[in-house]
Design a protein around this motif. Structure first.
Motif, short mmCIF file in Angstrom:
data_model
loop_
_atom_site.label_atom_id
_atom_site.label_comp_id
_atom_site.label_asym_id
_atom_site.label_seq_id
_atom_site.Cartn_x
_atom_site.Cartn_y
_atom_site.Cartn_z
N UNK A 76 0.77 -1.30 0.09
CA UNK A 76 -0.08 -0.13 0.25
C UNK A 76 0.90 1.06 0.18
N UNK A 77 1.16 1.96 -0.54
CA UNK A 77 1.89 2.94 -1.27
C UNK A 77 1.75 4.38 -1.07
N UNK A 78 1.89 5.54 -0.69
CA UNK A 78 1.51 6.79 -0.18
C UNK A 78 2.41 7.59 -2.14
N UNK A 79 1.74 7.88 -3.00
CA UNK A 79 2.66 8.46 -3.96
C UNK A 79 1.86 9.67 -4.20
N UNK A 80 1.18 10.65 -3.31
CA UNK A 80 1.44 11.88 -2.70
C UNK A 80 2.15 12.38 -3.34
N UNK A 81 2.61 14.05 -3.82
CA UNK A 81 3.64 14.99 -3.57
C UNK A 81 4.50 15.17 -3.02
N UNK A 82 4.22 15.08 -1.12
CA UNK A 82 5.61 14.64 -0.23
C UNK A 82 6.28 13.24 0.02
N UNK A 83 5.49 12.67 -0.48
CA UNK A 83 6.72 11.54 -1.34
C UNK A 83 7.57 11.60 -2.57
N UNK A 84 7.49 12.33 -2.98
CA UNK A 84 8.52 13.17 -4.46
C UNK A 84 9.15 14.17 -3.82
N UNK A 88 13.07 9.99 -1.76
CA UNK A 88 11.70 9.58 -0.93
C UNK A 88 11.38 8.36 -2.07
N UNK A 89 10.97 9.02 -3.16
CA UNK A 89 10.84 7.58 -3.72
C UNK A 89 11.30 7.05 -4.86
N UNK A 90 12.12 6.76 -4.99
CA UNK A 90 13.44 5.81 -5.33
C UNK A 90 13.92 5.14 -4.20
N UNK A 91 13.27 5.11 -2.98
CA UNK A 91 13.34 4.43 -1.63
C UNK A 91 11.77 3.67 -1.49
N UNK A 92 11.08 4.49 -1.84
CA UNK A 92 9.41 3.61 -2.49
C UNK A 92 10.08 2.86 -2.84
N UNK A 93 10.46 2.94 -4.10
CA UNK A 93 10.81 1.90 -5.30
C UNK A 93 11.00 0.82 -5.05
N UNK A 94 13.12 0.74 -4.73
CA UNK A 94 13.16 -0.43 -3.80
C UNK A 94 12.60 -0.86 -3.05
N UNK A 95 12.00 -0.73 -1.55
CA UNK A 95 11.14 -1.31 -1.20
C UNK A 95 10.27 -2.07 -1.65
N UNK A 96 9.38 -1.63 -2.22
CA UNK A 96 8.30 -2.40 -3.14
C UNK A 96 9.01 -3.60 -4.16
#
Length: 287
Positions: A76-84, A88-96
């Motif tokens: 369940x991934x947050x892709x709101x503006x603050x995650x960019x 942070x978004x690159x790390x989210x991708x690595x985690x997913x």
């Protein structure tokens, strides 16, 4: 694609049924419950050939069964503006990518839900061979939203309406109001919850402490609401204390809804250890 991290995903609670395969039932493979017959393909095991069907039809057919698995994983991934903000978004991708690989590699279905102020993308859990590439592609094509707030509750409601049971991993910076989560989840009060949830807090260093900045005036801007606030850096220690208090409150609020947390600073060298410790700590606390 090789995963950046090697995760050991573990449930805190056993599946509701004694048969672990009851958690899946969506994909075909080598389990216990008979699914049906299909024509033989090169590479199929001869032990799965149905010789009675061969005698009736003159063609080779193999038996298929529902795949067995320990859990349905939903990312369940947050892709709101603050995650960019920052990396942070690159790390989210690595985690997913790493979590999906860990689940699918061990024959557990994995799904993906992207959200901001609402649900944006939904791929239901599947253990099909192409699911990994679906998840990677969905992340690469994730929309850049201009939402003015992040809302987690609609995403969790969506999950509960679509899946009777799952292990959900929420990946977010949790810059959102979490008070409306109380009463939403059953994990805090049930000894055998249908939906287990864990939270991974992805944060840049400046979101939990300011360091290495000389005194002066700094204007802070909320990436979602656009609200601006002046900050006197001679009082940055007070500001750091407020950041720490706000993060601790988020963790307590999530815990009150039965959601265990791990804070993952972007660029930290021990991300893999932090996530695996979260899963093992939950398992040790099983009641």
């Amino acid at each position: 694609m090789k995963p950046p991290y090697l995760f050991n995903i573990q449930l805190k609670h056993p599946p509701r049924s004694q048969m672990s395969g009851d958690w899946a039932g969506l994909d075909k493979g080598t389990g216990y419950e008979f699914w049906g017959l299909r024509k033989y393909l090169p590479g199929d095991s001869w032990s799965r050939i149905d010789w009675k069907a061969r005698a009736r039809s003159g063609e080779l057919y193999v038996r298929e069964f529902l795949k067995d698995s320990a859990y349905n994983l939903l990312l369940i991934c947050d892709v709101s503006p603050s995650m960019h903000f920052g990396r942070k978004f690159g790390m989210l991708q690595d985690l997913v990518i790493s979590l999906a690989y860990a689940a699918l590699h061990s024959n557990n279905p994995c799904g993906l839900l992207l959200f901001a102020d609402r649900v944006l993308t939904w791929h239901p859990p599947s253990a099909a061979p192409q699911q990994y590439s679906r998840i990677v592609t969905a992340l690469e094509q994730a929309p850049v939203m201009k939402s003015r707030q992040t809302r987690l509750a609609p995403a969790l409601n969506f999950m509960m309406n679509r899946l009777s049971s799952c292990l959900g991993v929420i990946i977010s910076d949790f810059h959102t109001d979490l008070e409306n989560l109380r009463g939403l989840m059953d994990a805090a009060d049930s000894r055998l919850p249908a939906h287990e949830l864990v939270a991974l807090h992805v944060l840049e260093e400046s979101e939990y402490r300011l360091t290495g900045i000389e005194d002066g005036l700094l204007t802070l801007r909320d990436m979602e609401s656009g609200h601006q606030m002046p900050l006197d850096l001679s009082r940055k220690e007070e500001f750091n204390a407020l950041l720490r208090t706000a993060r601790e409150k988020s963790i307590r609020t999530l815990a009150g809804a039965g959601i265990d947390s791990a804070v993952l600073p972007v660029g930290a060298a021990d991300i893999q250890a932090r996530v695996n410790t979260l899963f093992s700590r939950r398992l040790a606390a099983r009641v």
